[in-house]
Design an enzyme around this catalytic site. Structure first.
Site, PDB file in Angstrom:
ATOM      1  N   HIS A 416     -23.512 -33.241   6.073  1.00  0.00           N
ATOM      2  CA  HIS A 416     -23.468 -34.200   7.185  1.00  0.00           C
ATOM      3  C   HIS A 416     -22.750 -33.626   8.397  1.00  0.00           C
ATOM      4  O   HIS A 416     -23.187 -33.795   9.535  1.00  0.00           O
ATOM      5  CB  HIS A 416     -22.763 -35.484   6.750  1.00  0.00           C
ATOM      6  N   ARG A 506     -36.900  -1.758  10.518  1.00  0.00           N
ATOM      7  CA  ARG A 506     -36.365  -0.666   9.691  1.00  0.00           C
ATOM      8  C   ARG A 506     -36.053  -1.163   8.282  1.00  0.00           C
ATOM      9  O   ARG A 506     -35.190  -2.022   8.106  1.00  0.00           O
ATOM     10  CB  ARG A 506     -35.098  -0.103  10.330  1.00  0.00           C
ATOM     11  N   ARG A 573     -41.170   0.117   9.078  1.00  0.00           N
ATOM     12  CA  ARG A 573     -40.934   1.539   8.838  1.00  0.00           C
ATOM     13  C   ARG A 573     -40.294   1.724   7.472  1.00  0.00           C
ATOM     14  O   ARG A 573     -39.277   1.095   7.156  1.00  0.00           O
ATOM     15  CB  ARG A 573     -40.020   2.121   9.925  1.00  0.00           C
ATOM     16  N   GLU A 675     -41.648  11.658  16.270  1.00  0.00           N
ATOM     17  CA  GLU A 675     -40.260  11.876  16.688  1.00  0.00           C
ATOM     18  C   GLU A 675     -39.828  13.331  16.607  1.00  0.00           C
ATOM     19  O   GLU A 675     -38.686  13.660  16.910  1.00  0.00           O
ATOM     20  CB  GLU A 675     -39.322  11.004  15.837  1.00  0.00           C
ATOM     21  N   GLY A 696     -40.654   7.681  18.621  1.00  0.00           N
ATOM     22  CA  GLY A 696     -39.214   7.480  18.565  1.00  0.00           C
ATOM     23  C   GLY A 696     -38.557   8.346  19.618  1.00  0.00           C
ATOM     24  O   GLY A 696     -38.303   9.536  19.392  1.00  0.00           O
ATOM     25  N   SER A 697     -38.302   7.773  20.766  1.00  0.00           N
ATOM     26  CA  SER A 697     -37.870   8.590  21.908  1.00  0.00           C
ATOM     27  C   SER A 697     -36.487   9.197  21.698  1.00  0.00           C
ATOM     28  O   SER A 697     -36.194  10.278  22.218  1.00  0.00           O
ATOM     29  CB  SER A 697     -37.894   7.763  23.193  1.00  0.00           C
ATOM     30  N   ASN A 698     -35.619   8.536  20.930  1.00  0.00           N
ATOM     31  CA  ASN A 698     -34.276   9.086  20.714  1.00  0.00           C
ATOM     32  C   ASN A 698     -34.323  10.393  19.930  1.00  0.00           C
ATOM     33  O   ASN A 698     -33.760  11.407  20.339  1.00  0.00           O
ATOM     34  CB  ASN A 698     -33.400   8.072  19.975  1.00  0.00           C
ATOM     35  N   ASP A 699     -34.987  10.359  18.768  1.00  0.00           N
ATOM     36  CA  ASP A 699     -35.052  11.581  17.955  1.00  0.00           C
ATOM     37  C   ASP A 699     -35.877  12.665  18.639  1.00  0.00           C
ATOM     38  O   ASP A 699     -35.556  13.856  18.544  1.00  0.00           O
ATOM     39  CB  ASP A 699     -35.648  11.269  16.578  1.00  0.00           C
ATOM     40  N   CYS A 746     -40.594   3.215  20.957  1.00  0.00           N
ATOM     41  CA  CYS A 746     -39.351   2.479  20.719  1.00  0.00           C
ATOM     42  C   CYS A 746     -38.337   3.062  21.694  1.00  0.00           C
ATOM     43  O   CYS A 746     -37.718   4.089  21.414  1.00  0.00           O
ATOM     44  CB  CYS A 746     -38.877   2.650  19.279  1.00  0.00           C
TER      45      CYS A 746
END
Length: 787
Positions: A416, A506, A573, A675, A696-699, A746
């Site tokens: 409640h 992920r 992924r 990546e 995967g632009s970072n890797d 990404c």
């Protein structure tokens, strides 16, 4: 001839003014839904006419009106004094002779003698679409014998003037004059040997409409409703229910430390008592999958009949195993949200986490701690303070509007107090277990419910921001915005962000958040050290085996994401933990190698091919196959990370097929994470095995420029807009476009790198996948700056 009592079977929703909302709804379900499989215990109601006749005796109605005139409900001391006085007047007044006669006859019709009944309240202003009145009046359980029933009916009448009920009516604008209270006398369901709880036909936190949310605990349902117990929680997916498919999206095992059972002589004869639950029962779920499905189907039929989201109490008779609906009323908070705006609270800094529990609402509140042991101390509460107590219940309603936030030791998300906190827009963290021990009076704290199902109480009054944007105002974009979502707890809320699906989910986030144990430790549980076995077995309680625990938890995480964003695609992924990250899981250090540079080591596709990990990979496949094939969530697509060579790509595609995930079968699409420089340079060869790339632009930036993205020493050189990176990006995009295959990235959003986003669009990118907060920032930016 008076009509002071009416059988439930003769009532319907047109009779709210005659018998109150709860009784009318019970009659409506018995008359209209019994043949559809909705089971409601029989009984009868006393009428509003009976209540008004009762108040006319001794001029009670006039005396009550005069006593309430000019009462300031914010003065809790005066409120308590006036309420007690009125209740005593009612309890000391005899029932009209005709009403007593009809109650005796009605009870005899239910079995008479010592038949156990529940005597529940039902107000003529109750269970309305704009106010729940949840828990404002009393219910009396396990009442036996007609004399006790008569007394309990007077107890119900008196409860219209509980302190909390008087204050609630004032706060919601219904006033205290003209509301009539009726009693419902209903067969007791023997849930003391079974289970009981509450279910909603939407998600109570986000308003997501495609799920049924069920809470459950052992014993009578009052412990769940009152917030005295931390219950089990379940989500079921309506489209799967409608299609006759497995529908359970989520399971969360509560502690269920106590239960309410039949007691001996109480306030009105036989009553109830609270006892401890056996430890082995605490470690299991209070309902099985078949029972959950049966309950959810009843809820679905009730919702379809009423044509709106519903709040439903249910009980399982432990003797017969049968499931019953005890009451149903309109949901009054999230159902009024039209879903046209995004409200976002975000912490700008973090403090020490003092305690945590279940989050109510998605807001943030700050203030100084006010610890109260009982509602008797309400007068101490100051505006803006954070109320901290063992258990909040409707008795606290008169001061809830003063609170900046609420924190309790006990309670679940459907009690409640949680319902009232949502109505009032107050953040609450319930079920913390030890909040009253840890939090000190007068200390400043921040209560954050903006980070998922878990709510946090942090030290200090921290800075936070609130943003709101109208979805209808958002401009169309020349590309698709998809989301990166790794936390299933927030999937329903994130689905309200304008999106075209999930570009990156992920699996390792699900492994970490929902499982937290190394897969091999679960597969080899019996051979582990004893102390580790005990720790793991406690976590996996309620599941048939360690393998089932892994698979079902993965199913729950994936299915929740898929359901939240259906029919849009959700690209999952496969797990991509590095060895140092796997080592942090429970039991992980027993199985993981020590690598100099885990980022470039035993990860991604290399794990799936390995003899040391292939059994774990098979369990991931089994979970994905169940979500797609059994639950029907075919919007789930698969992405393979960190594939070094085309030969490795071919081998992984073969392994997926061996585990029942054959590319193209049932419309299954398999993507590859692009990546590594080799992925872009040999894009044609890789795309022979996949349906597209997610870049995967970072890797890719890290491996192209030879920069460790975790190193602060060279961080200034990390830039995905570097010409060398853009050459690889352009090649990957163009090869995909030429082959007619999907290509997404990404990466960053226009709010961060507007020039980079424009370049990607010019190159022909299909989608940009962003973290939800970044996506909101992007939309907010574009809404205000059309260039």
């Amino acid at each position: 001839m008076t009509n002071f009592t009416i059988d439930f079977a003769k009532l319907g929703m047109d009779d709210v003014d005659k018998v109150g909302g709860k009784n009318a709804s019970l009659g409506e379900m018995i008359a209209s839904l019994t043949d559809a499989g909705v089971s409601v215990p029989g009984g009868f109601a006393t009428s509003a006419e009976a209540y008004r006749t009762f108040l006319a005796e001794g001029q009670l109605a006039q005396r009550i009106a005069e006593r309430l005139k000019g009462l300031d409900v914010s003065d809790v001391t005066a409120l308590a004094r006036v309420g007690e006085e009125i209740r005593n007047w009612i309890l000391q007044t005899p029932l009209p002779a005709q009403l007593e006669k009809e109650i005796r006859a009605g009870y005899e019709g239910l079995g008479g003698g010592e038949t156990a009944v529940a005597v529940r309240s039902s107000a003529t202003a109750e269970d309305l679409p704009d106010a729940s009145f949840a828990g404002q009046q009393e219910s009396f359980l396990n009442i036996r014998g007609v004399e006790s029933v008569l007394q309990a009916v007077k107890g119900v009448f008196a409860s219209l003037y509980n302190d909390r009920a008087i204050a609630y009516r004032e706060h919601t604008g219904y006033g205290n004059v003209g509301v009539a209270l009726c009693a419902g006398i209903q067969h007791m369901v023997r849930s003391e040997t079974g289970a009981a709880g509450v279910m909603f036909t939407l998600d109570t936190e986000s308003g997501f409409r495609d799920v049924i949310f069920i809470t459950a605990a052992f014993g009578l349902g009052e412990t769940v409703v009152q917030g005295a117990v931390n219950p089990d929680e379940f989500y079921l997916y309506k489209p799967a229910l409608d299609a006759g498919r497995p529908a359970i999206l989520r399971r969360k095992r509560g502690s269920k430390a106590i239960k309410m059972v039949y007691g001996e002589c109480g306030e009105f004869g036989h009553s109830v008592q609270t006892v401890q639950v056996a430890q082995e029962d605490c470690q299991r779920f209070s309902l099985n999958d078949e029972e959950l499905t049966s309950l959810a189907l009843q809820a679905r039929k009730i919702e379809q009949h009423y044509g709106r989201p519903m709040d439903i109490e249910w009980a399982k008779d432990g003797d017969s195993g049968k499931l019953f609906i005890l009451q149903a009323r309109p949901e009054t908070v999230r159902s009024r949200d039209q879903g046209t705006s995004i409200e976002r609270y975000s912490l700008q800094e973090r403090g020490e986490v003092l305690c945590e529990g279940r989050a109510i609402g998605q807001r943030i509140g700050t203030g100084r701690v006010r610890k109260l042991n009982s509602a008797k101390g309400m007068a101490e509460m100051q505006d803006g303070e954070v109320l901290v107590t063992d258990m909040t219940d409707p008795d606290w309603e008169p001061i809830l509007k003063k609170a900046g936030a609420i924190v309790t030791n006990r309670g679940g998300r459907t009690c409640h107090a949680a319902i009232l906190a949502r109505e009032l827009g107050i953040p609450a963290v319930v079920g913390c277990r030890n909040a009253t021990e840890i939090l000190e009076n007068g200390t400043p704290v921040t209560v954050s419910c903006a980070e998922g199902d878990t709510g946090f109480v942090m030290s200090g009054e921290l800075d936070f921001e609130r943003e709101e944007a109208e979805v209808r105002d958002m401009p169309k974009l020349p590309f698709k915005i998809m989301l990166n979502v790794g936390n299933p707890d927030r999937a329903f809320a994130f689905s309200r962000v304008p999106n075209r699906g999930v570009g990156l989910a992920r699996l390792e986030f699900i492994l970490n958040r929902m499982i937290g144990i190394h897969p091999k430790a679960l597969l080899e549980l019996d051979s582990l050290p004893q102390d580790l076995q005990i720790k793991i077995r406690e976590r996996i309680g309620g599941y048939p085996s360690p393998k089932d625990f892994i698979v079902e938890k993965l199913v729950e995480g994936i299915a929740t994401l898929a359901a939240a964003f259906a029919p849009n695609r959700v690209i999952v992924r496969l797990s991509d933990f590095k060895s140092n990250e796997y080592a942090h899981l429970v039991g992980g250090q027993l199985y993981e190698p020590s690598e100099e540079n885990p980022m470039l080591g035993f990860r991604g596709a290399a794990r799936y091919r390995s003899k040391d990990f292939c059994q774990c990979f098979a369990l991931e496949c089994r979970a994905l196959k169940k979500v797609r094939d059994e639950m029907g969530l075919t919007n789930v697509e698969i992405m393979v990370p960190f594939v070094r060579t085309p030969e490795e790509a071919k081998e992984v595609i073969g392994l997926l097929a061996e585990n029942g995930l054959r590319r193209g079968e049932g419309g299954l699409r398999v993507m590859m994470m692009c990546e590594l420089p080799s992925n872009a340079l040999l894009a044609e060869e890789f795309l022979q095995h996949f349906d597209g790339f997610s870049i995967g632009s970072n890797d890719l930036t890290q491996l192209t420029l030879g920069i460790d993205r975790d190193s602060g020493l060279v961080a200034d050189l990390f830039d995905e807009r570097n010409p060398a990176v853009k050459v690889l990006l352009s090649r990957a995009i163009q090869v995909c476009k030429k082959a007619g295959k999907y290509v997404g990235i990404c990466g960053q959003g226009p709010s961060d790198h507007k020039d980079f986003a424009r370049w990607l669009v010019d190159e022909g990118i299909d989608s940009i996948s962003l973290n939800p907060d970044t996506a909101v920032d992007t939309w907010l930016y574009l809404a205000n700056k059309k260039d």
